[in-house]
Design an enzyme around this catalytic site. Sequence first.
Site, PDB file in Angstrom:
ATOM      1  N   HIS A   1      18.012  24.825  29.105  1.00 12.24           N
ATOM      2  CA  HIS A   1      18.489  23.588  28.506  1.00 12.24           C
ATOM      3  C   HIS A   1      17.589  23.239  27.328  1.00 12.24           C
ATOM      4  O   HIS A   1      16.392  23.446  27.386  1.00 12.24           O
ATOM      5  CB  HIS A   1      18.481  22.445  29.534  1.00 12.24           C
ATOM      6  CG  HIS A   1      19.306  21.281  29.091  1.00 12.24           C
ATOM      7  ND1 HIS A   1      18.805  20.287  28.289  1.00 12.24           N
ATOM      8  CD2 HIS A   1      20.614  20.991  29.303  1.00 12.24           C
ATOM      9  CE1 HIS A   1      19.775  19.429  28.035  1.00 12.24           C
ATOM     10  NE2 HIS A   1      20.876  19.832  28.625  1.00 12.24           N
TER      11      HIS A   1
ATOM     12  N   ASP B   1      25.649  22.903  34.758  1.00  8.47           N
ATOM     13  CA  ASP B   1      26.821  23.767  34.906  1.00  8.47           C
ATOM     14  C   ASP B   1      26.663  24.823  35.985  1.00  8.47           C
ATOM     15  O   ASP B   1      27.624  25.515  36.320  1.00  8.47           O
ATOM     16  CB  ASP B   1      27.109  24.474  33.566  1.00  8.47           C
ATOM     17  CG  ASP B   1      27.658  23.507  32.534  1.00  8.47           C
ATOM     18  OD1 ASP B   1      28.400  22.603  32.934  1.00  8.47           O
ATOM     19  OD2 ASP B   1      27.350  23.673  31.346  1.00  8.47           O
TER      20      ASP B   1
HETATM   21  N1  ACO Z   1      19.246  33.419  29.990  1.00 11.99           N
HETATM   22  C1  ACO Z   1      18.266  34.222  29.489  1.00 11.99           C
HETATM   23  N2  ACO Z   1      17.406  33.843  28.527  1.00 11.99           N
HETATM   24  C2  ACO Z   1      17.540  32.593  28.047  1.00 11.99           C
HETATM   25  C3  ACO Z   1      18.524  31.704  28.511  1.00 11.99           C
HETATM   26  C4  ACO Z   1      19.387  32.161  29.521  1.00 11.99           C
HETATM   27  N3  ACO Z   1      20.348  31.361  29.990  1.00 11.99           N
HETATM   28  N4  ACO Z   1      18.423  30.537  27.848  1.00 11.99           N
HETATM   29  C5  ACO Z   1      17.406  30.681  26.982  1.00 11.99           C
HETATM   30  N5  ACO Z   1      16.858  31.922  27.108  1.00 11.99           N
HETATM   31  C6  ACO Z   1      15.697  32.435  26.382  1.00 11.99           C
HETATM   32  C7  ACO Z   1      16.047  32.779  24.945  1.00 11.99           C
HETATM   33  O1  ACO Z   1      16.455  34.130  24.799  1.00 11.99           O
HETATM   34  C8  ACO Z   1      14.733  32.491  24.254  1.00 11.99           C
HETATM   35  O2  ACO Z   1      13.861  33.570  24.507  1.00 11.99           O
HETATM   36  P1  ACO Z   1      12.795  34.054  23.373  1.00 11.99           P
HETATM   37  O3  ACO Z   1      11.854  32.900  23.207  1.00 11.99           O
HETATM   38  O4  ACO Z   1      12.175  35.285  23.935  1.00 11.99           O
HETATM   39  O5  ACO Z   1      13.589  34.310  22.123  1.00 11.99           O
HETATM   40  C9  ACO Z   1      14.179  31.281  24.991  1.00 11.99           C
HETATM   41  O6  ACO Z   1      14.738  31.381  26.302  1.00 11.99           O
HETATM   42  C10 ACO Z   1      14.545  29.952  24.365  1.00 11.99           C
HETATM   43  O7  ACO Z   1      15.971  29.902  24.245  1.00 11.99           O
HETATM   44  P2  ACO Z   1      16.741  29.189  23.060  1.00 11.99           P
HETATM   45  O8  ACO Z   1      18.097  29.802  22.953  1.00 11.99           O
HETATM   46  O9  ACO Z   1      15.874  29.203  21.821  1.00 11.99           O
HETATM   47  O10 ACO Z   1      16.804  27.706  23.602  1.00 11.99           O
HETATM   48  P3  ACO Z   1      17.772  26.588  23.099  1.00 11.99           P
HETATM   49  O11 ACO Z   1      17.143  25.299  23.445  1.00 11.99           O
HETATM   50  O12 ACO Z   1      18.154  26.811  21.670  1.00 11.99           O
HETATM   51  O13 ACO Z   1      19.117  26.834  23.968  1.00 11.99           O
HETATM   52  C11 ACO Z   1      20.720  26.748  25.700  1.00 11.99           C
HETATM   53  C12 ACO Z   1      19.479  26.091  25.078  1.00 11.99           C
HETATM   54  C13 ACO Z   1      21.812  26.933  24.613  1.00 11.99           C
HETATM   55  C14 ACO Z   1      21.278  25.853  26.785  1.00 11.99           C
HETATM   56  C15 ACO Z   1      20.327  28.133  26.269  1.00 11.99           C
HETATM   57  O14 ACO Z   1      19.355  27.964  27.296  1.00 11.99           O
HETATM   58  C16 ACO Z   1      21.518  28.916  26.816  1.00 11.99           C
HETATM   59  O15 ACO Z   1      22.170  29.631  26.048  1.00 11.99           O
HETATM   60  N6  ACO Z   1      21.837  28.817  28.138  1.00 11.99           N
HETATM   61  C17 ACO Z   1      23.002  29.480  28.713  1.00 11.99           C
HETATM   62  C18 ACO Z   1      24.271  28.676  28.406  1.00 11.99           C
HETATM   63  C19 ACO Z   1      24.339  27.399  29.204  1.00 11.99           C
HETATM   64  O16 ACO Z   1      24.150  27.383  30.420  1.00 11.99           O
HETATM   65  N7  ACO Z   1      24.676  26.310  28.511  1.00 11.99           N
HETATM   66  C20 ACO Z   1      24.871  24.989  29.146  1.00 11.99           C
HETATM   67  C21 ACO Z   1      23.772  24.055  28.758  1.00 11.99           C
HETATM   68  S1  ACO Z   1      23.952  22.514  29.555  1.00 11.99           S
HETATM   69  C22 ACO Z   1      25.219  21.783  28.694  1.00 11.99           C
HETATM   70  O17 ACO Z   1      25.409  21.952  27.544  1.00 11.99           O
HETATM   71  C23 ACO Z   1      26.068  20.934  29.431  1.00 11.99           C
END
Ligand code: ACO
Length: 427
Positions: free
Chosen positions: A306, A363
């Site tokens: 998140h 979710d």
């Molecule tokens: N699985 C594996 N790795 C992940 C995940 C995941 N679900 N989420 C983040 N990471 C990793 C990224 O690859 C990144 O790694 P790095 O530093 O080695 O490059 C690090 O964690 C940070 O991730 P970001 O994408 O930069 O974080 P951001 O805050 O931009 O994204 C988000 C947040 C979009 C929710 C992300 O965690 C994600 O894609 N999750 C999966 C989709 C999801 O469940 N979305 C629902 C969110 S809740 C809502 O909107 C209601």
Amino acid sequence: MANTAELTVDGKSYSFPTLEGTEHEKAFDISNLRDQTGYVTLDRGYKNTGATKSAITFLDGEEGILQYRGYAIEDLAAKASFLEVAYLLIYGDLPTKDQFTQFETSVRRHTLVNEDMRKIFDGFPVSAHPMGVLSSLVSAMSAFYPDLESGKEDNTDLHIIRLLAKLPTIATWSYKRSLGHPTNYPKNQLDYIPNFLNMMFSLPVEDYKIDPVVVEALNVLLILHADHEQNCSTSTVRLVGSSQANIYSSISAGISALWGPLHGGANQEVIEMLEAIKADGGDVSKYVDMAKNAKTTGFRLFGFGHRVYKNFDPRAKIIKKAADDVLSKLGVNDPVLEIAKGLEEAALNDEYFIQRKLYPNVDFYSGIIYRALGIPTNMFTVMFAIGRLPGWIAQWKEMREQKEPIGRPRQIYTGATLREFTPLESR
Ligand code: ACO
């Protein structure tokens, strides 16, 4: 005396005021940054940018706190009804009994949707995703209310009631048609959630008995989704509304933003992912490894991570417990719940997820409950939209009342510098 922030650039010093919210989050006020320094800020994804001051929802991602108008989400989920929470978000305080009766009665009276909207709906292919249909039909609603001239919002309260009342009606149409069943009209003697369930599940040929366990579970889920401050879809609603676009168009844009798999669309992705793990033999560690190599595999654990919560998502905590309760009360045994728990445990004990502070989000378990209630996978994000509607409305209304300027970010241009035009014949 208020603090100031000092900035030195190109050998010159500038000072900017700081401000502090009621829950002590701090900000630099850089409204005059460009005027003073000639610089703008670059903050891709707005990770550090406060776009507005808001009095609606407070969340502390480090401590896992979520409050609507000062009330803890745990309290609201346990004690309030969804419509009470909607009133709280939109109007700022919990309603008195009289205020609630009036509000609830108005919502009840506006559930019927203009028959001409059905003609628009009939033009969609049966296979259309219900989120695309929902977003289009909410946008189309603006055509049915001619008092909605841009910038003139005399009937805002009425439009708010119409949206709250009609969204569940429209939402059920897609599901019914996907089964080849006739759509149902609302029954206004029913409360909000029973009315939705009746439109979803009743058939002309047999009675549908509304189960209070299902009503209670949906009430909790809708409350937990009702607002989440400046997330992607809410920021979209505020940005679109900042051009003085009407409330239907603004909320339709929010629905489109919510549909994406990184935002509300994740609830559908989670169940599809859990099903795929099950079909692949149930080895969760294989999928944890794939997620750890996201850069090469392109695979993320949906329902994990998140932007703001870096400790735990308080909504996920409530939903995980609710999933156990609801499934046992309904006598449903869903093997996917065990896979979800195994996946959560494997991820939470893995250094990759620990380091990046990745936890289950709202979710992760919600789809398992929706499924147990009989709601099909492609309707999950629609359920999220029904829940989030009061939050979008509250944020749109606040944005208008605060007379916010049109939203218009800057950029750092990285394209070609001035080039001489060559006529087509010479290229
Ligand atoms: N699985 C594996 N790795 C992940 C995940 C995941 N679900 N989420 C983040 N990471 C990793 C990224 O690859 C990144 O790694 P790095 O530093 O080695 O490059 C690090 O964690 C940070 O991730 P970001 O994408 O930069 O974080 P951001 O805050 O931009 O994204 C988000 C947040 C979009 C929710 C992300 O965690 C994600 O894609 N999750 C999966 C989709 C999801 O469940 N979305 C629902 C969110 S809740 C809502 O909107 C209601």
